[in-house]
Each structure stands twice: as C-alpha cells, then as structure tokens.
Design an enzyme around this catalytic site. Structure first.
Site, PDB file in Angstrom:
ATOM      1  NE  ARG A 166      84.392  -8.076 -15.804  1.00 52.31           N
ATOM      2  CZ  ARG A 166      84.905  -7.046 -15.144  1.00 52.31           C
ATOM      3  NH1 ARG A 166      86.185  -6.847 -15.135  1.00 52.31           N
ATOM      4  NH2 ARG A 166      84.101  -6.205 -14.528  1.00 52.31           N
ATOM      5  NE  ARG A 172      90.683  -5.035 -19.538  1.00 54.48           N
ATOM      6  CZ  ARG A 172      90.519  -4.189 -18.526  1.00 54.48           C
ATOM      7  NH1 ARG A 172      91.070  -2.986 -18.586  1.00 54.48           N
ATOM      8  NH2 ARG A 172      89.835  -4.530 -17.470  1.00 54.48           N
ATOM      9  NE  ARG A 217      86.982  -3.138 -27.346  1.00 54.19           N
ATOM     10  CZ  ARG A 217      87.156  -2.714 -26.101  1.00 54.19           C
ATOM     11  NH1 ARG A 217      86.981  -3.551 -25.119  1.00 54.19           N
ATOM     12  NH2 ARG A 217      87.465  -1.465 -25.837  1.00 54.19           N
ATOM     13  CG  ASP A 266      79.944  -3.623 -18.810  1.00 48.62           C
ATOM     14  OD1 ASP A 266      81.003  -4.180 -18.481  1.00 48.62           O
ATOM     15  OD2 ASP A 266      79.360  -2.795 -18.070  1.00 48.62           O
ATOM     16  CE1 TYR A 323      80.721   0.926 -11.661  1.00 54.72           C
ATOM     17  CE2 TYR A 323      79.144  -0.866 -11.575  1.00 54.72           C
ATOM     18  CZ  TYR A 323      80.444  -0.421 -11.551  1.00 54.72           C
ATOM     19  OH  TYR A 323      81.470  -1.310 -11.411  1.00 54.72           O
TER      20      TYR A 323
HETATM   21  O1  CP3 Z   1      83.752 -12.731 -20.017  1.00 53.20           O
HETATM   22  C1  CP3 Z   1      82.810 -12.178 -19.427  1.00 53.20           C
HETATM   23  O2  CP3 Z   1      82.639 -12.295 -18.192  1.00 53.20           O
HETATM   24  C2  CP3 Z   1      81.736 -11.483 -20.245  1.00 53.20           C
HETATM   25  C3  CP3 Z   1      81.751 -10.092 -20.318  1.00 53.20           C
HETATM   26  C4  CP3 Z   1      81.545  -9.160 -19.142  1.00 53.20           C
HETATM   27  C5  CP3 Z   1      82.113  -7.864 -19.137  1.00 53.20           C
HETATM   28  N1  CP3 Z   1      81.621  -7.182 -18.076  1.00 53.20           N
HETATM   29  C6  CP3 Z   1      83.040  -7.374 -20.167  1.00 53.20           C
HETATM   30  C7  CP3 Z   1      83.909  -6.238 -19.835  1.00 53.20           C
HETATM   31  C8  CP3 Z   1      80.744  -9.254 -18.000  1.00 53.20           C
HETATM   32  C9  CP3 Z   1      79.949 -10.430 -17.497  1.00 53.20           C
HETATM   33  C10 CP3 Z   1      80.797  -7.981 -17.352  1.00 53.20           C
HETATM   34  C11 CP3 Z   1      80.020  -7.656 -16.161  1.00 53.20           C
HETATM   35  C12 CP3 Z   1      80.384  -6.482 -15.367  1.00 53.20           C
HETATM   36  N2  CP3 Z   1      80.705  -5.225 -15.797  1.00 53.20           N
HETATM   37  C13 CP3 Z   1      80.354  -6.456 -13.958  1.00 53.20           C
HETATM   38  C14 CP3 Z   1      79.976  -7.615 -13.086  1.00 53.20           C
HETATM   39  C15 CP3 Z   1      81.088  -8.583 -12.996  1.00 53.20           C
HETATM   40  C16 CP3 Z   1      82.141  -8.251 -11.979  1.00 53.20           C
HETATM   41  O3  CP3 Z   1      83.284  -8.098 -12.395  1.00 53.20           O
HETATM   42  O4  CP3 Z   1      81.822  -8.197 -10.790  1.00 53.20           O
HETATM   43  C17 CP3 Z   1      80.719  -5.165 -13.540  1.00 53.20           C
HETATM   44  C18 CP3 Z   1      80.837  -4.699 -12.120  1.00 53.20           C
HETATM   45  C19 CP3 Z   1      80.928  -4.397 -14.714  1.00 53.20           C
HETATM   46  C20 CP3 Z   1      81.305  -2.968 -14.815  1.00 53.20           C
HETATM   47  C21 CP3 Z   1      82.621  -2.865 -15.485  1.00 53.20           C
HETATM   48  N3  CP3 Z   1      82.775  -2.897 -16.858  1.00 53.20           N
HETATM   49  C22 CP3 Z   1      83.927  -2.825 -14.900  1.00 53.20           C
HETATM   50  C23 CP3 Z   1      84.206  -2.782 -13.426  1.00 53.20           C
HETATM   51  C24 CP3 Z   1      84.851  -2.834 -15.956  1.00 53.20           C
HETATM   52  C25 CP3 Z   1      86.370  -2.905 -15.883  1.00 53.20           C
HETATM   53  C26 CP3 Z   1      87.054  -1.593 -16.031  1.00 53.20           C
HETATM   54  C27 CP3 Z   1      88.530  -1.794 -16.307  1.00 53.20           C
HETATM   55  O5  CP3 Z   1      88.987  -1.332 -17.344  1.00 53.20           O
HETATM   56  O6  CP3 Z   1      89.218  -2.438 -15.472  1.00 53.20           O
HETATM   57  C28 CP3 Z   1      84.110  -2.873 -17.153  1.00 53.20           C
HETATM   58  C29 CP3 Z   1      84.647  -2.937 -18.524  1.00 53.20           C
HETATM   59  C30 CP3 Z   1      84.656  -4.279 -19.131  1.00 53.20           C
HETATM   60  N4  CP3 Z   1      83.579  -5.101 -19.171  1.00 53.20           N
HETATM   61  C31 CP3 Z   1      85.741  -4.894 -19.786  1.00 53.20           C
HETATM   62  C32 CP3 Z   1      85.276  -6.130 -20.245  1.00 53.20           C
HETATM   63  C33 CP3 Z   1      86.009  -7.145 -21.061  1.00 53.20           C
HETATM   64  C34 CP3 Z   1      87.120  -4.282 -19.984  1.00 53.20           C
HETATM   65  C35 CP3 Z   1      87.013  -3.193 -21.011  1.00 53.20           C
HETATM   66  C36 CP3 Z   1      88.021  -3.300 -22.141  1.00 53.20           C
HETATM   67  O7  CP3 Z   1      88.391  -4.409 -22.540  1.00 53.20           O
HETATM   68  O8  CP3 Z   1      88.354  -2.241 -22.665  1.00 53.20           O
END
Ligand code: CP3
Length: 362
Positions: free
Chosen positions: A43, A47, A56, A92, A167
């Site tokens: 990640r 943010r 974004r 994602d 999910y």
């Molecule tokens: O920098 C990176 O790692 C690359 C991008 C990345 C994202 N999601 C971007 C993202 C990666 C590798 C993921 C994988 C992902 N997504 C996982 C596995 C990694 C982990 O954390 O265990 C999981 C479980 C998800 C599902 C998911 N998507 C979650 C739990 C969330 C967060 C929700 C929140 O708002 O807290 C997301 C959204 C997400 N994916 C964001 C990002 C940058 C945030 C959304 C935003 O910026 O509006």
C-alpha cells in the site's frame, strides 16, 4: 489474441530479460548477492501521499483503476518520493471480479462492497470466467509503467481465492467470516467450485500483468489467517496452488502474503510461493523455520512502529535486518508486516527506505 496461457512465452517459460532483471529487488528475490537489502511497502501508493489524494479527487477508486494514465501516475508516486526498490501496480484485488461481471464498489473507509453476495449455487453462475481481453486497461497501464520504470521492477498482484471468496460471500469486509465459513464447512462442493473459479480468474489477472511486463507477482491472501491450518490445507491450499502453478512457467518470482498467518506460513510456502510474506507477529528466524529451506522471506516491521520517533523506527528496522542477516544469504526483501496506513507520515517512510539501504549495505 488467444487465451494468455497459450502464448509461446508461457509454453516455453522463456521470457526476454527485462530492463529490471538485474535490479536489487529481483536479484534478492532469486537469492543472488545484492549491494543492499531491497525495500518496498505494501500500500505504498495511496492515501498517505498528498499527491495521491490530489489526483484521485472526485474519482471513484474502481474508475481510477480503469484509467491507465492515472494508474501510471499513482504507481510512480511512491517510487519517486521514497526511492523504493520496486513499484507495485496500482489496482485492487476486486478489479478482476468487476471485470468478471460482479457488481462491486469500493467504499472509502470501508473497503469492497458487493451488491449481491454469492451464497448459493444459483448465485455462483454470476461469476463468469475472466477472458484476457476483458482487461485492456490493465495491459495498457502495465505497458506504460514498464516503459517509464526502466530498471525498477513492477510487482503485479492479485487476491488469493480465499480472500476474494470472503468478500463475495460476506458482501463486504468481515471480522468473523461466518457466511464464508458456513459455506466452506456446510457446502464443501459449492465452496470448492467457488474457489476453483476464483483461482482461474486470479491466474488470468496475474498472467495479463506478467505478459504486459510485470517482473514479479504477489498473491494477497490477506484474511487467510482466520483459518486453522487443517482447514486451510483442505479448503484453500488446492486453489492457491493452482494459481501459483498457472504462473510458474513465466519464471517470475512469486510472493505470498497474509495477515495473522503465523500458523500457516509453511502451508503458504507449499502452495508454490518463492517468497513468503510475514506479518510482524512472527520473528523472521522463526518464520524461516516454519517456511523451510529454499524460500525467501519478505517483511516484517510492525507498521505502527512508523508512528514512533525516528530512532525507534531505525532500531526496530535494524532488528528485522539483523534477523534476516543471521539467516545468511540474500533471500530477504524488507517490507512492513502489513500495509502503509493512511495517516502515516510519508517522510517517515522515505527516511526508513534510506535507512534500510544504508544499514544493510554490503
Ligand atoms: O500500493 C499498493 O499496495 C498498490 C495498490 C493496492 C490497493 N489495494 C489500492 C487500494 C493493493 C496491492 C491492494 C490490495 C488489496 N485490496 C488487498 C490486499 C492487501 C491488504 O491490505 O491486505 C485488500 C484486502 C484489498 C481490499 C481493499 N481495497 C481494502 C481493504 C481497501 C481499503 C478500504 C479503506 O478505505 O480503508 C481497499 C481500497 C483501496 N485499495 C485503497 C487503495 C489505495 C483506498 C481507496 C481510496 O484511496 O479511496
């Protein structure tokens, strides 16, 4: 274009060596000597970075994932800012589910939300196979990135069958996974069918990224730690193994990571990973014992340490580096034990990157 798995590259296992082949990250992933330990952060794009929030603004998460120019810019942001040794593709784990016909949205502060959860045999029909041509925006974004990144490797990724299933069945994030486990325990055939379909979707998503130029992949089974080892072995391991087997012919390093998976580290390695990601709960020497010989480790600084003063961050990072060094060889990639948190100070991550490079120089 035919199915990705039938391309000559996949059949022969021979890919042209990309510009990143001799990067520190890929050398460490192959257990070759390195000038310092490579570091990247799960990640790292997101943010915690003001430049991310800016680009974004007003764009829903999944729309952003389908815009190659934006994906390229967001993926590059942490590479420019921190000087990390690898980029991770900005996307994602639910993007391929959307491409396979699932109505999914990502709600800020919540995570993926599925409009109609999959709980029955009839529901499962809505999950169609993913065709390589379903994701032209992924191919385009990876191509743009690899051209721009040059010698810096791009890590492709996907969600593992169990985490994706959680999910789909729960309909969103969960603490106890009761509906998922009810299907797994109560309807083992339906469960097996679900995770087999997800294994094929995930394999296709990874192949698309590798064929477009990603030089390593990470399979995220973030929530597999909810399972006892025997249940993981019976209900999850076969599907995850299918994914690792599907991408094996490409010869790119394969990383496998989950949170709270201390009891599963050996099995997650057995699934076919070359490198096992470790969260902060298990020290690396113990993780190495559990994973067994011949595999690398990635991790494992507690992300919350980044909220402490710099000298503490550095002392804790040094503990991780020392534990890896005591194992011998170069088969370690420094990372956090889970993702960067949105409220983290990005400067602390930049400092940590420089510290890891200096403290591990050899
Ligand atoms: O920098 C990176 O790692 C690359 C991008 C990345 C994202 N999601 C971007 C993202 C990666 C590798 C993921 C994988 C992902 N997504 C996982 C596995 C990694 C982990 O954390 O265990 C999981 C479980 C998800 C599902 C998911 N998507 C979650 C739990 C969330 C967060 C929700 C929140 O708002 O807290 C997301 C959204 C997400 N994916 C964001 C990002 C940058 C945030 C959304 C935003 O910026 O509006």
């Amino acid at each position: 274009m035919g199915p990705v798995s039938e391309t000559p590259a996949a059949q022969s296992g021979q890919r042209p060596r990309g510009a990143a082949y001799d990067s520190v990250f890929l050398r460490a992933a192959r257990n070759e000597p390195v000038p310092h330990t490579p570091v990247w952060f799960m990640r790292q794009a997101g943010r915690s970075l003001p430049e991310y929030l800016k680009v974004r603004e007003g764009i829903p998460m999944l729309d952003a994932c389908m815009r190659p120019d934006l994906v390229k810019e967001i993926t590059l942001q942490p590479v420019r800012r921190h000087g990390v040794d690898a980029a991770i593709f900005f996307s994602d784990i639910v993007v391929p589910l959307k491409a396979a016909g699932i109505d999914v949205e990502i709600k800020g502060g919540v995570g993926p939300v599925i409009a109609d959860p999959i709980r029955t045999r009839a529901d499962l029909r809505r999950l169609r196979p993913l065709e390589p041509g379903d994701m032209p925006y992924i191919t385009e974004a990876v191509g743009l990135l690899v051209a721009e990144l040059g010698a810096t490797p791009l890590i492709g990724f996907a969600g593992a069958p169990f985490t994706l299933a959680s999910y789909l069945v729960e309909g969103g994030p969960s603490r106890s996974y009761e509906n998922t486990k009810a299907m797994m325990y109560g309807e083992p055939e339906l469960w097996a069918d679900l995770v087999a379909r997800l294994a094929r979707i995930t394999s296709t998503f990874l192949k698309i990224q590798i064929e477009a130029g990603a030089s390593a992949v990470q399979l995220f089974d973030s929530w597999a730690g909810a399972l006892a080892p025997e249940e993981y072995r019976r209900s999850v391991l076969p599907a995850s193994t299918e994914v690792f087997d599907a991408v094996a012919p490409y010869g790119v390093p394969r990383i496998h990571f989950g949170v709270n998976t201390g009891e599963l580290l050996g099995l997650m390695g057995q699934a076919g990973a070359d490198i096992v990601g470790v969260d902060w709960r298990v020290p690396l020497d113990e993780a190495a014992r559990r994973v067994g010989p011949g595999k690398g480790l990635q991790g494992n600084l507690d992300p919350a340490v980044l909220y402490a003063p710099t000298h503490v961050v550095e002392a804790k990072a040094r503990e991780v580096l020392d534990a890896a060094k005591a194992l011998g060889g170069s088969h370690h990639i420094f990372n956090l034990g889970h993702g960067v948190m949105p409220t983290m100070d990005p400067d602390a991550l930049t400092r940590l990157t420089a510290f890891v490079h200096e403290a591990s120089a050899r």
